[in-house]
Design a protein around this motif. Structure first.
Motif, PDB file in Angstrom:
ATOM      1  N   PHE A 182      49.140  -2.403  37.263  1.00 19.29           N
ATOM      2  CA  PHE A 182      50.326  -1.557  37.328  1.00 19.29           C
ATOM      3  C   PHE A 182      51.566  -2.329  36.878  1.00 19.29           C
ATOM      4  O   PHE A 182      52.429  -1.757  36.190  1.00 19.29           O
ATOM      5  CB  PHE A 182      50.527  -1.026  38.750  1.00 19.29           C
ATOM      6  CG  PHE A 182      51.688  -0.084  38.871  1.00 19.29           C
ATOM      7  CD1 PHE A 182      51.625   1.193  38.337  1.00 19.29           C
ATOM      8  CD2 PHE A 182      52.863  -0.492  39.491  1.00 19.29           C
ATOM      9  CE1 PHE A 182      52.707   2.063  38.424  1.00 19.29           C
ATOM     10  CE2 PHE A 182      53.948   0.371  39.589  1.00 19.29           C
ATOM     11  CZ  PHE A 182      53.864   1.649  39.063  1.00 19.29           C
ATOM     12  N   GLU A 183      51.646  -3.584  37.225  1.00 22.33           N
ATOM     13  CA  GLU A 183      52.794  -4.389  36.797  1.00 22.33           C
ATOM     14  C   GLU A 183      52.867  -4.455  35.271  1.00 22.33           C
ATOM     15  O   GLU A 183      53.956  -4.370  34.687  1.00 22.33           O
ATOM     16  CB  GLU A 183      52.698  -5.803  37.379  1.00 22.33           C
ATOM     17  CG  GLU A 183      52.879  -5.882  38.878  1.00 22.33           C
ATOM     18  CD  GLU A 183      51.639  -5.476  39.666  1.00 22.33           C
ATOM     19  OE1 GLU A 183      50.559  -5.256  39.049  1.00 22.33           O
ATOM     20  OE2 GLU A 183      51.744  -5.356  40.902  1.00 22.33           O
ATOM     21  N   GLU A 184      51.713  -4.590  34.632  1.00 19.83           N
ATOM     22  CA  GLU A 184      51.684  -4.612  33.169  1.00 19.83           C
ATOM     23  C   GLU A 184      52.039  -3.253  32.594  1.00 19.83           C
ATOM     24  O   GLU A 184      52.677  -3.172  31.526  1.00 19.83           O
ATOM     25  CB  GLU A 184      50.306  -5.056  32.682  1.00 19.83           C
ATOM     26  CG  GLU A 184      50.005  -6.517  32.984  1.00 19.83           C
ATOM     27  CD  GLU A 184      48.583  -6.904  32.607  1.00 19.83           C
ATOM     28  OE1 GLU A 184      47.820  -6.022  32.136  1.00 19.83           O
ATOM     29  OE2 GLU A 184      48.216  -8.082  32.775  1.00 19.83           O
ATOM     30  N   LEU A 185      51.635  -2.172  33.263  1.00 25.35           N
ATOM     31  CA  LEU A 185      52.015  -0.836  32.805  1.00 25.35           C
ATOM     32  C   LEU A 185      53.529  -0.661  32.854  1.00 25.35           C
ATOM     33  O   LEU A 185      54.130  -0.121  31.911  1.00 25.35           O
ATOM     34  CB  LEU A 185      51.346   0.233  33.665  1.00 25.35           C
ATOM     35  CG  LEU A 185      51.780   1.682  33.392  1.00 25.35           C
ATOM     36  CD1 LEU A 185      51.451   2.108  31.970  1.00 25.35           C
ATOM     37  CD2 LEU A 185      51.137   2.636  34.396  1.00 25.35           C
ATOM     38  N   VAL A 186      54.148  -1.100  33.928  1.00 20.15           N
ATOM     39  CA  VAL A 186      55.608  -1.005  34.055  1.00 20.15           C
ATOM     40  C   VAL A 186      56.275  -1.761  32.914  1.00 20.15           C
ATOM     41  O   VAL A 186      57.196  -1.247  32.252  1.00 20.15           O
ATOM     42  CB  VAL A 186      56.070  -1.557  35.414  1.00 20.15           C
ATOM     43  CG1 VAL A 186      57.591  -1.648  35.459  1.00 20.15           C
ATOM     44  CG2 VAL A 186      55.563  -0.674  36.551  1.00 20.15           C
ATOM     45  N   ALA A 187      55.815  -2.990  32.658  1.00 15.32           N
ATOM     46  CA  ALA A 187      56.406  -3.797  31.592  1.00 15.32           C
ATOM     47  C   ALA A 187      56.197  -3.153  30.229  1.00 15.32           C
ATOM     48  O   ALA A 187      57.111  -3.108  29.392  1.00 15.32           O
ATOM     49  CB  ALA A 187      55.801  -5.198  31.619  1.00 15.32           C
ATOM     50  N   ALA A 188      54.984  -2.625  29.997  1.00 13.60           N
ATOM     51  CA  ALA A 188      54.688  -2.011  28.708  1.00 13.60           C
ATOM     52  C   ALA A 188      55.506  -0.743  28.491  1.00 13.60           C
ATOM     53  O   ALA A 188      56.042  -0.510  27.404  1.00 13.60           O
ATOM     54  CB  ALA A 188      53.196  -1.691  28.616  1.00 13.60           C
ATOM     55  N   ALA A 189      55.609   0.096  29.523  1.00  7.88           N
ATOM     56  CA  ALA A 189      56.366   1.341  29.398  1.00  7.88           C
ATOM     57  C   ALA A 189      57.831   1.070  29.090  1.00  7.88           C
ATOM     58  O   ALA A 189      58.452   1.762  28.268  1.00  7.88           O
ATOM     59  CB  ALA A 189      56.236   2.160  30.680  1.00  7.88           C
ATOM     60  N   ASN A 190      58.393   0.065  29.718  1.00  6.14           N
ATOM     61  CA  ASN A 190      59.787  -0.270  29.464  1.00  6.14           C
ATOM     62  C   ASN A 190      59.976  -0.939  28.112  1.00  6.14           C
ATOM     63  O   ASN A 190      61.032  -0.829  27.492  1.00  6.14           O
ATOM     64  CB  ASN A 190      60.324  -1.161  30.583  1.00  6.14           C
ATOM     65  CG  ASN A 190      60.671  -0.373  31.832  1.00  6.14           C
ATOM     66  OD1 ASN A 190      61.481   0.549  31.798  1.00  6.14           O
ATOM     67  ND2 ASN A 190      60.038  -0.702  32.958  1.00  6.14           N
ATOM     68  N   ALA A 191      58.917  -1.618  27.628  1.00  8.82           N
ATOM     69  CA  ALA A 191      59.008  -2.284  26.330  1.00  8.82           C
ATOM     70  C   ALA A 191      58.935  -1.305  25.169  1.00  8.82           C
ATOM     71  O   ALA A 191      59.577  -1.511  24.133  1.00  8.82           O
ATOM     72  CB  ALA A 191      57.894  -3.327  26.204  1.00  8.82           C
ATOM     73  N   VAL A 192      58.140  -0.249  25.320  1.00  3.92           N
ATOM     74  CA  VAL A 192      57.936   0.674  24.194  1.00  3.92           C
ATOM     75  C   VAL A 192      58.925   1.829  24.168  1.00  3.92           C
ATOM     76  O   VAL A 192      59.053   2.511  23.148  1.00  3.92           O
ATOM     77  CB  VAL A 192      56.497   1.248  24.207  1.00  3.92           C
ATOM     78  CG1 VAL A 192      55.483   0.129  24.064  1.00  3.92           C
ATOM     79  CG2 VAL A 192      56.241   2.051  25.477  1.00  3.92           C
ATOM     80  N   LYS A 193      59.637   2.063  25.247  1.00  4.69           N
ATOM     81  CA  LYS A 193      60.553   3.209  25.253  1.00  4.69           C
ATOM     82  C   LYS A 193      61.722   2.960  24.311  1.00  4.69           C
ATOM     83  O   LYS A 193      62.145   1.824  24.092  1.00  4.69           O
ATOM     84  CB  LYS A 193      61.044   3.505  26.666  1.00  4.69           C
ATOM     85  CG  LYS A 193      62.002   2.482  27.236  1.00  4.69           C
ATOM     86  CD  LYS A 193      62.476   2.883  28.630  1.00  4.69           C
ATOM     87  CE  LYS A 193      63.483   1.873  29.169  1.00  4.69           C
ATOM     88  NZ  LYS A 193      63.954   2.214  30.523  1.00  4.69           N
ATOM     89  N   THR A 194      62.207   4.046  23.738  1.00  2.63           N
ATOM     90  CA  THR A 194      63.343   3.989  22.820  1.00  2.63           C
ATOM     91  C   THR A 194      64.362   5.036  23.241  1.00  2.63           C
ATOM     92  O   THR A 194      64.199   5.712  24.265  1.00  2.63           O
ATOM     93  CB  THR A 194      62.892   4.268  21.376  1.00  2.63           C
ATOM     94  OG1 THR A 194      62.448   5.646  21.282  1.00  2.63           O
ATOM     95  CG2 THR A 194      61.752   3.345  20.960  1.00  2.63           C
TER      96      THR A 194
END
Length: 433
Positions: A182-194
């Motif tokens: 889940f921690e990686e999901l949070v980081a990934a979601a915030n990284a890919v959002k525009t």
């Protein structure tokens, strides 16, 4: 998009009411059931003669062709005259009322292989010996849910599930790997959002309704203990999972409002979110939009004891214990849902996207033979969960309210869930009777 099969899968406490199994019914999954007050009938089979007459009930599937298929299946059975009754409207309520009459259907669908009330009241014939050694051919997670007190009262027909969609190209462009926690999901979601595409979407309530129960499973716990005497999840790991999702929601990584709900592919197809929680039924529309640029994953593990999790739902073919032709009905159910594997594949694969209930048949379903569909089918076997048969509506309602208050209103999770300990104990005592 249809939801009758998906209603079994609605997550959250009850589970969130509208959602995941009954993938085949109302075209508007959030609408209240409407339709005829009593079942519509469709005559199939051979002319009544010396053969036994059987009645088989289905709920109203939304996918085109299902009705004609099940009528054809029934007509091809040579040992009895089978009449298919197609049941529009609130199937569960109509069925419950009919099972209290002298004219019970011989064979009928029941969510997750039968409810506690149906079993306890003696409405369902015990099919444990009927399935016999074939039990091991079926998806192990589904069979675990279909088994109550070492007995099986329904034969699985097909499986629906929820899962998380993403686009590999967006992750690659942002320089992030497919998340496994889940921690990686949070980081990934915030990284890919525009500015135009959000990070993660799971419904216009912020995902609380559909994800509620997943926080239990993903943090590493079950809803109830082995004896079904108390809750098994009221601990710091679960509370930390709720706080982690609350923080994720407040970080801006969770899309709070989109053009459609989580059970529709529209928000993902419209690129309103880089990750979307949805249903397997949306896979054809999503692959049509993005081709090979589609990935799927289970909801990731939350915390040190966590594990990946996906919810599933399955209708089971049941036999009325008080029917007039019990043995003949059992023979028909065995013929159709245990022996006739070509029909089982057709039922799952030709009308929408569903998973055959037998593991060996998954590769024969064209939509699941490779790619995301093949991966999704494995998720159910490896990480599939469903509401415990004794997770009642009263428990679910209180659970949902507590989850919402923690995530939406910032309530302390330990204090918020403390009252559920006694409520769950007392509710289980009543259910054990």
């Amino acid at each position: 998009m249809n939801i009758s099969r998906r209603s079994i899968l609605g997550m959250g406490g009850g589970l969130a009411a509208a959602a995941t199994l009954v993938a085949c019914g109302q075209n508007n999954p959030m609408a209240s059931p409407t339709g005829a007050a009593s079942p519509a009938t469709s005559e199939t089979g051979m002319a009544t003669g010396e053969k036994v007459d059987l009645t088989q009930w289905y709920h109203e599937y939304g996918e085109a062709g299902v009705k004609e298929a099940v009528e054809r299946f029934a007509a091809e059975y040579e040992a009895a005259n089978v009449t298919v009754k197609w049941t529009p409207g609130d199937y569960n309520s109509i069925l419950a009322a009919q099972l209290l009459t002298a004219e019970v259907p011989d064979v009928f669908e029941a969510e997750q292989g039968g409810s506690l009330d149906q079993i306890r009241s003696g409405q369902l014939e015990d099919l444990t010996e009927l399935i016999g050694d074939a039990k091991d051919q079926f998806n192990k997670s589904v069979m675990k849910r279909f088994t109550f007190e070492d007995k099986i009262h329904g034969i699985p027909q097909t499986i629906d599930m929820q899962l998380l969609y993403y686009r590999p190209s967006l992750l690659k462009a942002a320089g992030v790997e497919v998340p496994t926690t889940f921690e990686e999901l949070v980081a990934a979601a915030n990284a890919v959002k525009t500015s135009s595409t959000g990070g993660f979407f799971a419904g216009n309530d912020g995902g609380i309704g559909v994800l509620g129960t997943l926080f239990i499973w993903a943090s590493g716990y079950e809803q109830l203990n082995d004896d079904r005497t108390e809750a098994a999840f009221l601990n710091d790991d679960f509370y930390k999972a709720l706080v982690a999702y609350r923080d994720f929601s407040k970080s801006g990584g969770v899309v709070q409002s989109a053009s459609a709900e989580w059970y529709s592919p529209d928000a993902f197809v419209n690129e309103e979110a880089a990750f979307q929680w949805g249903g397997l039924w949306s896979l054809p529309d999503i692959t049509k939009a993005f081709g090979d640029d589609v990935g799927v994953m289970a909801f990731p593990a939350m915390g040190a004891k966590g594990r990946p999790a996906v919810p599933f739902g399955a209708f089971g073919a049941c036999v009325a214990a008080k029917g007039k032709n019990v043995e003949a009905a059992k023979d028909f159910v065995k013929w159709l849902w245990i022996d006739q594997e070509d029909k089982q594949v057709e039922f799952s694969d030709a009308y929408g996207t569903h998973i055959p209930a037998k593991d060996a048949l998954v590769s024969k379903a064209t939509k699941l033979s490779s790619g995301p569909g093949s991966e999704a089918a494995k998720f159910v076997a490896d990480s599939g969960f469903a509401n415990d048969i004794m997770w009642s509506g009263a428990i679910g309602d209180k659970f949902n309210a507590a989850v919402s208050n923690v995530i939406k209103n910032g309530a302390d999770p330990a204090a918020e869930f403390e009252p559920l300990k006694d409520l769950i104990k007392s509710e289980l005592e009543k259910l054990k009777g």
